[in-house]
Design an enzyme around this catalytic site. Structure first.
Site, mmCIF file in Angstrom:
data_model
loop_
_atom_site.group_PDB
_atom_site.id
_atom_site.type_symbol
_atom_site.label_atom_id
_atom_site.label_comp_id
_atom_site.label_asym_id
_atom_site.label_seq_id
_atom_site.Cartn_x
_atom_site.Cartn_y
_atom_site.Cartn_z
ATOM 1 N N CYS A 108 13.848 1.703 3.047
ATOM 2 C CA CYS A 108 13.662 0.345 2.492
ATOM 3 C C CYS A 108 14.783 -0.065 1.538
ATOM 4 O O CYS A 108 14.931 -1.247 1.222
ATOM 5 C CB CYS A 108 12.315 0.256 1.781
ATOM 6 S SG CYS A 108 10.947 0.704 2.845
ATOM 7 N N HIS A 242 11.750 -5.349 -3.751
ATOM 8 C CA HIS A 242 11.218 -4.896 -2.461
ATOM 9 C C HIS A 242 9.735 -5.259 -2.377
ATOM 10 O O HIS A 242 8.976 -5.020 -3.323
ATOM 11 C CB HIS A 242 11.429 -3.379 -2.361
ATOM 12 C CG HIS A 242 10.905 -2.804 -1.091
ATOM 13 N ND1 HIS A 242 11.111 -3.387 0.132
ATOM 14 C CD2 HIS A 242 10.158 -1.691 -0.863
ATOM 15 C CE1 HIS A 242 10.533 -2.656 1.064
ATOM 16 N NE2 HIS A 242 9.939 -1.634 0.497
ATOM 17 N N ASN A 272 5.507 -5.557 4.235
ATOM 18 C CA ASN A 272 6.704 -4.769 3.935
ATOM 19 C C ASN A 272 7.538 -4.597 5.205
ATOM 20 O O ASN A 272 7.118 -3.896 6.122
ATOM 21 C CB ASN A 272 6.238 -3.403 3.386
ATOM 22 C CG ASN A 272 7.379 -2.444 3.105
ATOM 23 O OD1 ASN A 272 8.540 -2.729 3.422
ATOM 24 N ND2 ASN A 272 7.057 -1.308 2.531
HETATM 25 O O1 UT7 Z 1 8.428 0.743 1.230
HETATM 26 C C1 UT7 Z 1 7.905 1.829 0.517
HETATM 27 C C2 UT7 Z 1 6.696 2.312 1.195
HETATM 28 N N1 UT7 Z 1 5.399 2.213 0.674
HETATM 29 C C3 UT7 Z 1 4.922 1.841 -0.528
HETATM 30 O O2 UT7 Z 1 5.580 1.435 -1.428
HETATM 31 C C4 UT7 Z 1 3.431 2.000 -0.718
HETATM 32 C C5 UT7 Z 1 3.045 2.560 -2.056
HETATM 33 N N2 UT7 Z 1 1.617 2.789 -2.171
HETATM 34 C C6 UT7 Z 1 0.712 1.776 -2.126
HETATM 35 O O3 UT7 Z 1 1.086 0.618 -2.003
HETATM 36 C C7 UT7 Z 1 -0.751 2.101 -2.287
HETATM 37 O O4 UT7 Z 1 -0.894 3.460 -2.679
HETATM 38 C C8 UT7 Z 1 -1.587 1.862 -0.990
HETATM 39 C C9 UT7 Z 1 -1.708 0.368 -0.741
HETATM 40 C C10 UT7 Z 1 -0.933 2.528 0.190
HETATM 41 C C11 UT7 Z 1 -2.995 2.409 -1.154
HETATM 42 O O5 UT7 Z 1 -3.615 1.814 -2.285
HETATM 43 P P1 UT7 Z 1 -4.377 2.737 -3.351
HETATM 44 O O6 UT7 Z 1 -4.928 1.830 -4.375
HETATM 45 O O7 UT7 Z 1 -3.394 3.792 -3.809
HETATM 46 O O8 UT7 Z 1 -5.545 3.336 -2.507
HETATM 47 P P2 UT7 Z 1 -5.896 4.873 -2.176
HETATM 48 O O9 UT7 Z 1 -4.881 5.432 -1.250
HETATM 49 O O10 UT7 Z 1 -6.184 5.577 -3.448
HETATM 50 O O11 UT7 Z 1 -7.247 4.681 -1.390
HETATM 51 C C12 UT7 Z 1 -8.424 4.199 -2.037
HETATM 52 C C13 UT7 Z 1 -9.525 4.089 -0.994
HETATM 53 C C14 UT7 Z 1 -9.651 5.343 -0.131
HETATM 54 O O12 UT7 Z 1 -11.034 5.537 0.139
HETATM 55 P P3 UT7 Z 1 -11.847 6.652 -0.678
HETATM 56 O O13 UT7 Z 1 -11.159 7.943 -0.381
HETATM 57 O O14 UT7 Z 1 -11.754 6.252 -2.114
HETATM 58 O O15 UT7 Z 1 -13.207 6.529 -0.096
HETATM 59 C C15 UT7 Z 1 -8.968 4.937 1.170
HETATM 60 O O16 UT7 Z 1 -9.472 5.626 2.294
HETATM 61 O O17 UT7 Z 1 -9.226 3.026 -0.101
HETATM 62 C C16 UT7 Z 1 -9.319 3.484 1.249
HETATM 63 N N3 UT7 Z 1 -8.392 2.709 2.067
HETATM 64 C C17 UT7 Z 1 -8.746 1.562 2.655
HETATM 65 N N4 UT7 Z 1 -9.891 0.877 2.674
HETATM 66 C C18 UT7 Z 1 -9.928 -0.272 3.365
HETATM 67 C C19 UT7 Z 1 -7.089 2.980 2.345
HETATM 68 N N5 UT7 Z 1 -6.589 2.005 3.119
HETATM 69 C C20 UT7 Z 1 -7.599 1.122 3.326
HETATM 70 C C21 UT7 Z 1 -7.689 -0.083 4.028
HETATM 71 N N6 UT7 Z 1 -8.874 -0.751 4.038
HETATM 72 N N7 UT7 Z 1 -6.640 -0.616 4.714
#
Ligand code: UT7
Length: 315
Positions: A108, A242, A272
């Site tokens: 990215c 970004h 993204n």
């Molecule tokens: O270009 C560079 C690449 N990427 C990035 O910069 C991404 C950086 N990271 C992020 O943006 C965030 O960490 C995410 C958006 C990927 C995830 O958000 P989060 O607030 O860190 O969520 P999490 O991974 O802690 O997940 C929380 C919950 C989980 O469920 P449990 O385990 O608490 O029951 C996930 O399974 O949210 C769940 N979850 C979803 N639920 C509904 C994860 N994705 C989804 C979804 N819809 N799409």
């Protein structure tokens, strides 16, 4: 050098969060509040190279330059349908240029790495006009059954034409190898000699680790560019960051203690698009009249590797 023209192209297919929730265990509410994305442009019948060529043509037109006048083309790309030839060579032929060209893969952060390379060419007196094209289709890297990754991405191409000037005030790059946080394996063709086990794995991401890295790296990179130039965060007119997650953008904004108006976004309807994010956002801000001549712009991006970079420049 200076940025004299920009262009961008998005695929025509728009996929909303509600469309995703029809086949994924997700919701518009979760995606919007956790990421800021409402919809994204996704490649369907387009070819990435055609989008890249079109973005390049638009940037050349914006700069008032002909393809024959280019001295170098740098293309930032992570994946596309070709393994070889390089995308920059395809773009070169498509726009009718005859200069040397090179592809880079800095995930990215590719646009800022490309600017740093170009700036070195300018400082060495080797080029007059350079084209940078970022063309990415990250929606072809993710598993569309994996709600943790596929909801985040969109596709697109963004381009910038560089010409002589002294508008780049500072560029800082960083790399910190962390290969188990954001990665993908691609299966190569077998040979009679390969004995190791090989696998095909779609994009994997430890979201929270990437999130923390992103906020830290971007805040540090931008601060380093400010320090080098003696400017303060208040002196920057626009922060073009970004577009990975609105919460990452908000965290960087809090760190810099700057008002939200200085952080234009398009993540809401783009998602993204990897290295294309920065030049697409720049092009949109330029064409919608947000950027005024003499404005100071800080741009920052981060991605797999991990790598990151920031550039401070005058518009
Ligand atoms: O270009 C560079 C690449 N990427 C990035 O910069 C991404 C950086 N990271 C992020 O943006 C965030 O960490 C995410 C958006 C990927 C995830 O958000 P989060 O607030 O860190 O969520 P999490 O991974 O802690 O997940 C929380 C919950 C989980 O469920 P449990 O385990 O608490 O029951 C996930 O399974 O949210 C769940 N979850 C979803 N639920 C509904 C994860 N994705 C989804 C979804 N819809 N799409």
């Amino acid at each position: 050098m200076k940025i004299s023209g920009t262009g961008s192209v998005l695929p025509s297919k728009v996929v909303t969060n509600d469309m995703l929730s029809q086949f994924l265990d997700t919701s518009d509410e979760w995606i919007t509040t956790r990421t800021g994305v409402k919809s994204r442009h996704v490649i369907s019948d387009e070819r990435l190279e055609d989008m890249a060529i079109e973005a390049a043509r638009k940037a050349l037109e914006d700069a008032g330059l002909r393809a024959e006048e280019l001295d170098f083309i740098i293309c930032s790309n992570v994946v596309n349908e070709y393994v070889t030839p390089q995308l920059s060579c395809i773009i070169q032929g498509g726009i009718g240029a005859s200069c040397p060209c090179i592809d880079i893969n800095c995930a990215c952060a590719g646009f800022i790495h490309a600017l740093e390379m170009a700036e070195s060419f300018y400082k060495a007196g080797r080029v007059k006009n350079v084209l940078v094209v970022c063309a990415e289709e990250p929606t072809r890297m993710t598993d569309w059954n994996d709600r943790r990754t596929c909801v985040l991405f969109g596709d697109g191409a963004g381009a910038a034409v560089l010409t002589p000037g002294d508008n780049i005030k500072s560029i800082k790059l960083s790399a910190s190898s962390s290969t188990d946080k954001l990665w993908q394996y691609r299966l190569l063709h077998p040979t009679p000699y390969v004995t190791k086990e090989e696998v095909d794995v779609p994009l994997q991401m430890k979201g929270q680790d990437v999130f923390k890295f992103a906020v830290k790296a971007a805040s540090k990179d931008i601060t380093r560019t400010l320090k080098e130039t003696g400017l303060q965060a208040d002196d920057v007119d626009h922060y073009l960051l970004h577009q990975a997650n609105i919460r990452i953008i908000n965290a960087i904004q809090d760190y810099l203690e700057q008002p939200a108006e200085k952080f234009p976004t398009n993540i809401e309807d783009h998602g993204n698009s990897s290295s294309s994010c920065c030049p697409i956002l720049l092009d949109e801000c330029s064409r919608n009249g947000l950027l005024k001549r003499g404005d100071i712009i800080a741009m920052s991006a981060f991605g797999a590797g991990f790598v990151s970079g920031a550039v401070l420049f005058e518009w």
